[in-house]
Structures are given as C-alpha cells and as structure tokens.
Design a protein around this motif. Structure first.
Motif, PDB file in Angstrom:
ATOM      1  N   ILE A  17       5.795  45.510  47.780  1.00 25.81           N
ATOM      2  CA  ILE A  17       6.242  46.677  48.545  1.00 25.81           C
ATOM      3  C   ILE A  17       6.342  47.893  47.640  1.00 25.81           C
ATOM      4  CG2 ILE A  17       8.205  47.645  49.810  1.00 25.81           C
ATOM      5  CD1 ILE A  17       8.707  44.820  50.920  1.00 25.81           C
ATOM      6  N   ASN A  18       6.845  47.681  46.439  1.00 23.87           N
ATOM      7  CA  ASN A  18       7.024  48.786  45.489  1.00 23.87           C
ATOM      8  C   ASN A  18       5.702  49.435  45.127  1.00 23.87           C
ATOM      9  OD1 ASN A  18       8.016  50.546  43.542  1.00 23.87           O
ATOM     10  ND2 ASN A  18       8.149  48.981  41.970  1.00 23.87           N
ATOM     11  N   ILE A  19       4.672  48.630  44.817  1.00 21.45           N
ATOM     12  CA  ILE A  19       3.426  49.224  44.333  1.00 21.45           C
ATOM     13  C   ILE A  19       2.572  49.794  45.461  1.00 21.45           C
ATOM     14  CG2 ILE A  19       3.344  47.849  42.223  1.00 21.45           C
ATOM     15  CD1 ILE A  19       1.447  45.937  43.515  1.00 21.45           C
ATOM     16  N   ILE A  20       2.982  49.580  46.720  1.00 25.65           N
ATOM     17  CA  ILE A  20       2.275  50.231  47.831  1.00 25.65           C
ATOM     18  C   ILE A  20       2.991  51.513  48.255  1.00 25.65           C
ATOM     19  CG2 ILE A  20       1.520  50.032  50.225  1.00 25.65           C
ATOM     20  CD1 ILE A  20       1.220  47.048  49.826  1.00 25.65           C
ATOM     21  N   ILE A  21       4.292  51.420  48.503  1.00 26.77           N
ATOM     22  CA  ILE A  21       5.030  52.582  49.000  1.00 26.77           C
ATOM     23  C   ILE A  21       5.319  53.515  47.831  1.00 26.77           C
ATOM     24  CG2 ILE A  21       7.129  53.398  50.128  1.00 26.77           C
ATOM     25  CD1 ILE A  21       7.267  50.797  51.642  1.00 26.77           C
ATOM     26  N   GLY A  22       4.573  54.594  47.761  1.00 26.54           N
ATOM     27  CA  GLY A  22       4.748  55.575  46.694  1.00 26.54           C
ATOM     28  C   GLY A  22       5.030  56.943  47.266  1.00 26.54           C
ATOM     29  N   SER A  23       4.383  57.955  46.700  1.00 29.27           N
ATOM     30  CA  SER A  23       4.611  59.329  47.149  1.00 29.27           C
ATOM     31  C   SER A  23       3.863  59.630  48.445  1.00 29.27           C
ATOM     32  CB  SER A  23       4.168  60.311  46.063  1.00 29.27           C
ATOM     33  OG  SER A  23       2.795  60.123  45.746  1.00 29.27           O
ATOM     34  N   GLY A  24       2.803  58.861  48.746  1.00 24.92           N
ATOM     35  CA  GLY A  24       1.938  59.165  49.882  1.00 24.92           C
ATOM     36  C   GLY A  24       2.665  59.266  51.202  1.00 24.92           C
ATOM     37  N   ALA A  48      -4.165  49.853  58.854  1.00 24.93           N
ATOM     38  CA  ALA A  48      -3.353  48.667  58.571  1.00 24.93           C
ATOM     39  C   ALA A  48      -4.121  47.397  58.936  1.00 24.93           C
ATOM     40  CB  ALA A  48      -2.042  48.732  59.352  1.00 24.93           C
ATOM     41  N   PHE A  49      -4.870  47.461  60.039  1.00 24.69           N
ATOM     42  CA  PHE A  49      -5.702  46.321  60.462  1.00 24.69           C
ATOM     43  C   PHE A  49      -6.732  45.993  59.385  1.00 24.69           C
ATOM     44  CE2 PHE A  49      -9.685  44.977  62.646  1.00 24.69           C
ATOM     45  CZ  PHE A  49      -9.261  43.740  63.099  1.00 24.69           C
ATOM     46  N   LEU A  50      -7.381  47.034  58.839  1.00 17.21           N
ATOM     47  CA  LEU A  50      -8.362  46.816  57.773  1.00 17.21           C
ATOM     48  C   LEU A  50      -7.698  46.236  56.542  1.00 17.21           C
ATOM     49  CD1 LEU A  50     -11.023  47.048  56.216  1.00 17.21           C
ATOM     50  CD2 LEU A  50     -10.475  49.464  55.801  1.00 17.21           C
ATOM     51  N   ILE A  51      -6.596  46.847  56.111  1.00 17.92           N
ATOM     52  CA  ILE A  51      -5.961  46.399  54.871  1.00 17.92           C
ATOM     53  C   ILE A  51      -5.410  44.989  55.038  1.00 17.92           C
ATOM     54  CG2 ILE A  51      -3.526  47.093  55.066  1.00 17.92           C
ATOM     55  CD1 ILE A  51      -5.835  48.021  52.151  1.00 17.92           C
ATOM     56  N   PHE A  52      -5.018  44.633  56.278  1.00 17.65           N
ATOM     57  CA  PHE A  52      -4.535  43.276  56.525  1.00 17.65           C
ATOM     58  C   PHE A  52      -5.674  42.273  56.406  1.00 17.65           C
ATOM     59  CE2 PHE A  52      -2.785  39.747  59.046  1.00 17.65           C
ATOM     60  CZ  PHE A  52      -1.533  39.641  58.463  1.00 17.65           C
ATOM     61  N   MET A  53      -6.860  42.636  56.912  1.00 14.73           N
ATOM     62  CA  MET A  53      -8.017  41.743  56.779  1.00 14.73           C
ATOM     63  C   MET A  53      -8.421  41.602  55.314  1.00 14.73           C
ATOM     64  SD  MET A  53     -10.555  42.373  60.016  1.00 14.73           S
ATOM     65  CE  MET A  53     -10.872  44.087  59.617  1.00 14.73           C
ATOM     66  N   PRO A 222      -0.270  34.024  48.365  1.00 16.80           N
ATOM     67  CA  PRO A 222      -0.868  34.341  49.673  1.00 16.80           C
ATOM     68  C   PRO A 222       0.164  34.721  50.731  1.00 16.80           C
ATOM     69  CG  PRO A 222      -1.905  32.398  48.741  1.00 16.80           C
ATOM     70  CD  PRO A 222      -0.711  32.703  47.879  1.00 16.80           C
ATOM     71  N   LEU A 223       1.268  33.955  50.796  1.00 15.89           N
ATOM     72  CA  LEU A 223       2.307  34.255  51.781  1.00 15.89           C
ATOM     73  C   LEU A 223       2.982  35.591  51.468  1.00 15.89           C
ATOM     74  CD1 LEU A 223       4.002  33.434  54.210  1.00 15.89           C
ATOM     75  CD2 LEU A 223       5.501  32.137  52.664  1.00 15.89           C
ATOM     76  N   ALA A 224       3.242  35.843  50.190  1.00 14.96           N
ATOM     77  CA  ALA A 224       3.878  37.105  49.802  1.00 14.96           C
ATOM     78  C   ALA A 224       3.001  38.303  50.159  1.00 14.96           C
ATOM     79  CB  ALA A 224       4.182  37.110  48.305  1.00 14.96           C
ATOM     80  N   LEU A 225       1.689  38.184  49.956  1.00 11.77           N
ATOM     81  CA  LEU A 225       0.764  39.263  50.313  1.00 11.77           C
ATOM     82  C   LEU A 225       0.877  39.618  51.792  1.00 11.77           C
ATOM     83  CD1 LEU A 225      -2.562  38.448  48.413  1.00 11.77           C
ATOM     84  CD2 LEU A 225      -1.325  40.614  48.332  1.00 11.77           C
ATOM     85  N   LEU A 226       0.906  38.606  52.635  1.00 11.16           N
ATOM     86  CA  LEU A 226       0.965  38.843  54.072  1.00 11.16           C
ATOM     87  C   LEU A 226       2.312  39.429  54.483  1.00 11.16           C
ATOM     88  CD1 LEU A 226      -0.857  35.626  55.362  1.00 11.16           C
ATOM     89  CD2 LEU A 226      -1.814  37.846  54.730  1.00 11.16           C
ATOM     90  N   LEU A 230       2.637  43.199  56.161  1.00 10.15           N
ATOM     91  CA  LEU A 230       3.289  43.316  57.462  1.00 10.15           C
ATOM     92  C   LEU A 230       4.520  44.225  57.362  1.00 10.15           C
ATOM     93  CD1 LEU A 230       3.368  42.427  60.420  1.00 10.15           C
ATOM     94  CD2 LEU A 230       4.748  40.460  59.711  1.00 10.15           C
ATOM     95  N   SER A 231       5.322  44.054  56.321  1.00 13.53           N
ATOM     96  CA  SER A 231       6.526  44.872  56.139  1.00 13.53           C
ATOM     97  C   SER A 231       6.172  46.348  55.973  1.00 13.53           C
ATOM     98  CB  SER A 231       7.313  44.389  54.912  1.00 13.53           C
ATOM     99  OG  SER A 231       7.696  43.037  55.043  1.00 13.53           O
ATOM    100  N   VAL A 232       5.171  46.628  55.133  1.00  9.63           N
ATOM    101  CA  VAL A 232       4.775  48.013  54.884  1.00  9.63           C
ATOM    102  C   VAL A 232       4.215  48.653  56.153  1.00  9.63           C
ATOM    103  CG1 VAL A 232       3.129  49.476  53.638  1.00  9.63           C
ATOM    104  CG2 VAL A 232       4.399  47.709  52.411  1.00  9.63           C
ATOM    105  N   THR A 233       3.431  47.908  56.914  1.00  9.93           N
ATOM    106  CA  THR A 233       2.866  48.438  58.164  1.00  9.93           C
ATOM    107  C   THR A 233       3.967  48.806  59.148  1.00  9.93           C
ATOM    108  OG1 THR A 233       0.840  47.143  57.909  1.00  9.93           O
ATOM    109  CG2 THR A 233       1.360  47.929  60.122  1.00  9.93           C
ATOM    110  N   ILE A 234       4.983  47.961  59.287  1.00 10.69           N
ATOM    111  CA  ILE A 234       6.098  48.244  60.196  1.00 10.69           C
ATOM    112  C   ILE A 234       6.852  49.494  59.743  1.00 10.69           C
ATOM    113  CG2 ILE A 234       8.337  47.407  61.014  1.00 10.69           C
ATOM    114  CD1 ILE A 234       7.132  44.565  60.929  1.00 10.69           C
TER     115      ILE A 234
END
Length: 433
Positions: A17-24, A48-53, A222-226, A230-234
């Motif tokens: 979550i940290n390395i995705i949610i930044g200044s953007g 989000a659909f693309l990044i999830f795939m 794998p589970l942590a990635l998903l 999902l958390s970031v998308t919400i």
C-alpha cells in the motif's frame, strides 16, 4: 536471513500500500475531471481492472520463486538472460529515477511551509540529509526498516480515511451531473485519461522485487498482492467519489484538489490535514522505495549481471553496498534536476516490467510443472493476454517522446549485456588457469 527478521503477511500488505499510494492521489483527481468529467471515476476503475489483471500475473509468477528480483527473475527464466538483463536494468533504473522524483515532490511540499527550500543551498542540504538518513535506516537491517514502514504507512492513510469519512456527508448529487459531459467523453479523451490516471497505481511491482526478504513467499506474496490492489482501488474510488461530490467540475480548477476538497469541508484545518498527509505520504513512500530499490540491483548481482560486490551484506543482513550505490545515484539525480526528463522514461518503463511478466505466465504454463498449492491465474491464458493487449494499447497512447526515451534506454544498455558476458568469461578462464 533469520525467518523472524523477514516481512510477515501484514508487513507485506502495508509495504505494498505504501509504495503505491504516493503524491499522485493528492493531485490527480482534478486532472481526471478535466479530461473526462465525473465519468473519470469509471476510467479509474478501468485502470484498476488492468492493474488487477497484471497483479494476478505477478502473483502467479511470484508463486514460482522465493528470490529477490520480480519481473527480472520471471523474464530471465521465461525468455533467457538477455531479455532478463534488459528488464532487470530497466527496473533498477526506473526505481532510482522514481525515487529521485519523490525527493523532489517532498521538497516541493515542504517548500510551501519553508519557502527557503526553493533556494539551491537549503534544497541540496535537505536532499543530502534525506539520503544519508535513508542509508543509515536501511543498513541497520530489515527489522528497523519494517517498523518505520509500518508506522509511516498507517500515519499517511489516516488523513485520506478522514477525508473519506467526513466527505461523504458533504456530497452533492448535482456535482455528478452531467456524468458524461458530451464535450469531454469521447475515445481520444478516454485514452488520455486512462494513461494519466494509470500512474496512480504504478509501484506495486516493487513488492515482488523484495520477495527474498519475506516469510513464506510463495504463499504470502500472491495473496498480499491481491489484498493490496483491492485495498488501494477501494481507497482511490472513494477519494474520487468524495472529491467530485464535494467540488464537482471546480475540481479541475485547482492544482491541489484534495486540499481544496478538505478546505471546503473543514476550512484551514482541513487544508493543513491534507498538507501534513501529503508530506507523510511522500515521506513514507520514499522510505519504502529506499528499501526496495537496492534489491533490484542485488537481484542482478545474484545472477552475475552486475559485479558480485553489489550483493555483499553486513552483519544486519542488509545489502549495504547496493543501498549506498542506489541512494547516491538517487541523490545525484535529485541534485541535478534532470530527473524531470528521466521521469518520462520511468513512467513508460513500468510496462517493460508488466508486459514481460504477463507473457511469462503463458510461458511458465509450458515449461514449469505447476505446484497444485501455488497460486494460478484463472481462465487459462485469457487474463495474461488481455492484460498484455491493454498494456500495449496504453503504451501506444503514451506521449511519443516518452516512448522513444524508454526504447532508446533499452537500446543503449543492450551492449553492456554482451560486455558483461565477456567479463564473466574472462573471470572464469582466469580461475581455470
């Protein structure tokens, strides 16, 4: 490395979550509304659909390996040393440039409170302090880095959660109308908006780079990635909905949309909550990035794609030479200011990791006996194929100069692969003699 010092499941999730949610996310909602109106929230969900795939593809590949390296390791196994080298060097370079960009964003955010940071002297001094502090933190080992990452990630999420919790009571349904402005909602704007908003999701691939630092990697990663995606998308979807619901089309008139939203809700107090949140966010992401970036270099050294000394570890089991090299390069780029140009390479270069990883899933189905207990992307090769096609479409719709810079970088580094092979051959011949 002792198992007790490795990253557990929830530490992996928080780091992701940290390395995705930044200044953007603090800046991008206004751009989305300007490009596609309130319907930009659908563009966000498309991305989000693309990044999830893509994340599913990373998850399956990660279930085959326990080592550091991420896309580099997968590409090398699936398509050979040369393509692995290209992806590996691009990954390390991308992370270095992206980290320098975070330094710059942090300086910019702080200069709003301390104007003297706009002058070269104080600016360079702070960059040096940040760099030295991160070197010190990371050479002390994973236990200290993990604690800092977890605390900062939770801290930076609190202002965003507060914005969502309070903002839902200030939504105005009329701000979502018209949901599809006819002057904005056409295909060319959709593609531009998709490329622009896509970059709020990039960074998750850094998580698989440090697979070798995790407990039970094949099960947890794998589970942590998903869970992370999902958390970031919400979180992102709720932030977009609140931002549009509070300000409507006025969201596109401010360079700091979340500050404007919270100021509308809570006045100056709301503004300062977001200012502090954005500084915490960039501070947290630079800590997470500084942990991940050196491991990209270590992965190359582990396979003799870089000099062996880069993978040396100290008594805290930290790759101290890779940490120093990576951080010094980040500081140099941040000093020079040329990172603005190089960031264009970094943004497109993400696809140099995504596309080979998606293709690696297809390749691994043929060359690796699948562990029945490991993660497997459903629906055969359909998801990897769709993820590859959409990634190529986004890549084609990126700015041409960005695409040319990224391709040029891959061409420039290609000869070094062959030079590396010559060096390895000479070393082996010397040992034989």
């Amino acid at each position: 490395m002792e198992k007790s010092t490795k990253l557990g499941f929830w530490s992996i999730v928080l780091m992701g979550i940290n390395i995705i949610i930044g200044s953007g996310i603090f800046l991008i909602p206004g751009t989305g509304v300007k490009l596609f109106g309130p319907a930009s929230i659908l563009v966000l969900i498309f991305d989000a659909f693309l990044i999830f795939m893509v994340g599913l593809c990373f998850a399956e590949c990660a279930s085959h390996f326990n080592e550091n390296g991420g896309a580099y390791v997968y590409t090398r196994k699936a398509f050979g040393n040369f393509w692995g080298y290209e992806v590996g060097i691009a990954t390390w370079a991308t992370r270095i440039v992206a980290e320098a960009t975070i330094y710059a964003g942090l300086i910019t955010a702080l200069s709003g409170v301390f104007p003297q940071l706009q002058n070269p002297g104080p600016k360079y001094a702070l960059i040096t302090v940040i760099g030295l502090a991160l070197i010190t933190l990371n050479v002390m080992g994973i236990r200290i880095s993990k604690v800092f990452n977890n605390i900062l990630t939770v801290s930076k999420l609190l202002p965003l959660i507060l914005l969502i919790a309070v903002g839902i009571f200030f939504l105005k349904p009329t701000n979502f109308q018209p949901f599809f402005p006819p002057e904005l909602t056409h295909m060319s704007n959709f593609s531009t908006a998709a490329v622009t908003l896509f970059y709020v999701f990039v960074g998750f691939e850094g998580l698989v780079v440090v697979a070798g630092e995790m407990k039970n990697t094949k099960r947890n990663l794998p589970l942590a990635l998903l869970v992370v995606l999902l958390s970031v998308t919400i979180i992102y979807s709720l932030i977009f909905a609140v931002s549009i619901g509070v300000l409507g089309t006025n969201l596109s008139n401010t360079p700091v949309p979340l500050q404007a939203v919270f100021s509308t809700i809570a006045g100056p107090v709301g503004k300062w909550i977001i200012v502090v949140g954005s500084i915490l966010s960039m501070g947290a992401i630079v800590v997470g990035s500084s942990f991940v970036t050196p491991r990209a270099g270590v992965a190359l050294a582990n396979h003799e794609m870089m000099p062996a000394f880069i993978k040396k570890r100290n008594r805290h089991d930290a790759p101290y030479i890779a940490i120093v090299i990576s951080t010094c390069l980040v500081m140099l780029i941040a000093y020079s200011g040329t990172f603005v140009v190089l960031a264009q390479i970094a943004s497109v270069a993400r696809f140099v990791q995504y596309i080979p990883t998606c293709l690696s899933v297809i390749r691994f189905r043929k060359i690796i006996d699948h562990d029945p207990n490991a993660f497997k992307v459903p629906f055969g090769i359909l998801i990897p194929v769709i993820a590859t096609v959409i990634s190529l479409w986004l890549l084609i719709n990126a700015k041409h100069e960005q695409l040319l810079l990224a391709v040029g970088f891959l061409v420039v580094i290609a000869p070094f692969y062959f030079l590396t092979n010559v060096r390895k051959r000479h070393v082996r011949e010397g040992k034989a003699d």
